[in-house]
Design a protein around this motif. Structure first.
Motif, short mmCIF file in Angstrom:
data_model
loop_
_atom_site.label_atom_id
_atom_site.label_comp_id
_atom_site.label_asym_id
_atom_site.label_seq_id
_atom_site.Cartn_x
_atom_site.Cartn_y
_atom_site.Cartn_z
N PHE A 1 -1.73 2.78 -3.19
CA PHE A 1 -0.71 2.98 -4.21
C PHE A 1 -0.29 1.65 -4.82
N LYS A 2 0.16 1.70 -6.06
CA LYS A 2 0.71 0.52 -6.69
C LYS A 2 2.10 0.30 -6.11
N GLY A 3 2.34 -0.90 -5.60
CA GLY A 3 3.65 -1.18 -5.04
C GLY A 3 3.67 -2.43 -4.19
N MET A 4 4.82 -2.70 -3.67
CA MET A 4 5.01 -3.89 -2.83
C MET A 4 5.16 -3.55 -1.35
N ARG A 5 5.55 -2.30 -1.05
CA ARG A 5 5.81 -1.92 0.34
C ARG A 5 5.36 -0.47 0.55
N MET A 6 4.58 -0.24 1.59
CA MET A 6 4.12 1.11 1.90
C MET A 6 5.27 1.91 2.49
N ARG A 7 5.43 3.12 1.97
CA ARG A 7 6.48 4.02 2.46
C ARG A 7 5.82 5.31 2.94
N ASP A 8 6.31 5.85 4.04
CA ASP A 8 5.75 7.07 4.62
C ASP A 8 5.76 8.24 3.64
N GLU A 9 6.77 8.34 2.80
CA GLU A 9 6.87 9.48 1.88
C GLU A 9 5.75 9.51 0.84
N LEU A 10 5.07 8.39 0.64
CA LEU A 10 3.92 8.39 -0.28
C LEU A 10 2.80 9.29 0.23
N LEU A 11 2.74 9.50 1.54
CA LEU A 11 1.66 10.31 2.12
C LEU A 11 2.09 11.75 2.43
N GLU A 12 3.33 12.10 2.07
CA GLU A 12 3.79 13.47 2.32
C GLU A 12 2.92 14.47 1.57
N GLY A 13 2.49 15.52 2.26
CA GLY A 13 1.66 16.56 1.66
C GLY A 13 0.18 16.25 1.66
N CYS A 14 -0.21 15.09 2.20
CA CYS A 14 -1.63 14.73 2.25
C CYS A 14 -2.34 15.48 3.37
N LEU A 15 -3.64 15.44 3.35
CA LEU A 15 -4.45 16.03 4.41
C LEU A 15 -4.13 15.36 5.74
N PRO A 16 -4.25 16.08 6.85
CA PRO A 16 -4.05 15.45 8.16
C PRO A 16 -4.98 14.26 8.34
N GLY A 17 -4.44 13.17 8.85
CA GLY A 17 -5.22 11.97 9.09
C GLY A 17 -5.26 11.02 7.91
N ALA A 18 -4.81 11.46 6.73
CA ALA A 18 -4.81 10.57 5.56
C ALA A 18 -3.90 9.39 5.83
N ASN A 19 -4.28 8.26 5.29
CA ASN A 19 -3.48 7.06 5.46
C ASN A 19 -3.58 6.25 4.19
N GLY A 20 -2.90 5.12 4.14
CA GLY A 20 -2.97 4.33 2.94
C GLY A 20 -2.22 3.02 3.05
N THR A 21 -2.20 2.33 1.92
CA THR A 21 -1.52 1.06 1.81
C THR A 21 -1.13 0.86 0.35
N VAL A 22 -0.62 -0.31 0.02
CA VAL A 22 -0.24 -0.63 -1.35
C VAL A 22 -0.90 -1.92 -1.80
N SER A 23 -1.03 -2.07 -3.10
CA SER A 23 -1.46 -3.33 -3.71
C SER A 23 -0.69 -3.49 -5.01
N ASP A 24 -0.69 -4.68 -5.55
CA ASP A 24 0.04 -4.93 -6.80
C ASP A 24 -0.43 -4.04 -7.94
N SER A 25 -1.72 -3.70 -7.94
CA SER A 25 -2.29 -2.95 -9.04
C SER A 25 -2.58 -1.48 -8.72
N GLY A 26 -2.62 -1.13 -7.44
CA GLY A 26 -3.06 0.21 -7.05
C GLY A 26 -4.56 0.28 -6.83
N TRP A 27 -5.25 -0.85 -7.03
CA TRP A 27 -6.68 -0.93 -6.82
C TRP A 27 -6.98 -1.55 -5.47
N SER A 28 -8.17 -1.31 -4.98
CA SER A 28 -8.63 -1.92 -3.74
C SER A 28 -8.97 -3.39 -3.98
N ASN A 29 -9.05 -4.13 -2.88
CA ASN A 29 -9.52 -5.51 -2.92
C ASN A 29 -10.25 -5.78 -1.61
N SER A 30 -10.75 -6.97 -1.41
CA SER A 30 -11.55 -7.29 -0.21
C SER A 30 -10.76 -7.06 1.07
#
Length: 156
Positions: free
Chosen positions: A66-95
């Protein structure tokens, strides 16, 4: 190495990612001669989904960026079981995010790799997916990285 990939399709994985635009605006198609000037608004936010599955159809839960500065649990609400994530300034992946995905998420859901039975990962050779650190990490864990030409994994 005793693994023959023909006899071990559960050990062959394909990883790809897709950027999803929050404010997508479908083009207005009035005739076959009209060409839309844009399909996303300039102020769109992007969320990236990293998806992975193996050759027998086992899907690893999605990983979202997700685009953002801090990962919040509510961003993953309603996702498939086991889904996870993080944040970046742009919402894009990086190395860093791609390596974190492999180290913390992929290995959690994939079959175990050993010297006798390595895991093969096919993935897009975008510059954010290729690094010496990642190659060394994979070699230490008996994971073979098969890097496709950048921006061609959609063909799979």
């Amino acid at each position: 190495m005793t693994t023959t990939w023909k006899n071990s399709p559960e050990r062959i994985y394909n990883i790809d990612e897709k950027g999803l635009m929050e404010n997508h605006k479908p083009p207005n198609v009035a005739s076959n001669k009209s060409v839309p000037v844009a399909v996303t608004l300039l102020s769109s936010n992007t969320t990236t989904v990293i998806g992975c599955g193996n050759a027998i159809g086992h899907a690893i839960p999605p990983y979202l960026i997700f685009k953002g500065m801090r990962m919040r649990d509510e961003l993953l609400e309603g996702c498939l079981p086991g889904a996870n994530g993080t944040v970046s300034d742009s919402g894009w992946s990086n190395s860093e995010i791609f390596q974190k995905y492999l180290a913390e998420h992929f290995v959690k859901y994939s079959v175990q790799s050993t010297a006798e039975k390595p895991v093969l990962i096919l993935y897009d050779g975008h510059k954010s997916h290729v690094s010496i650190v990642l190659s060394e990490w994979a070699r230490e864990r008996h994971i073979i990285l098969f890097v496709l030409l950048a921006h061609t994994s959609h063909v799979l």
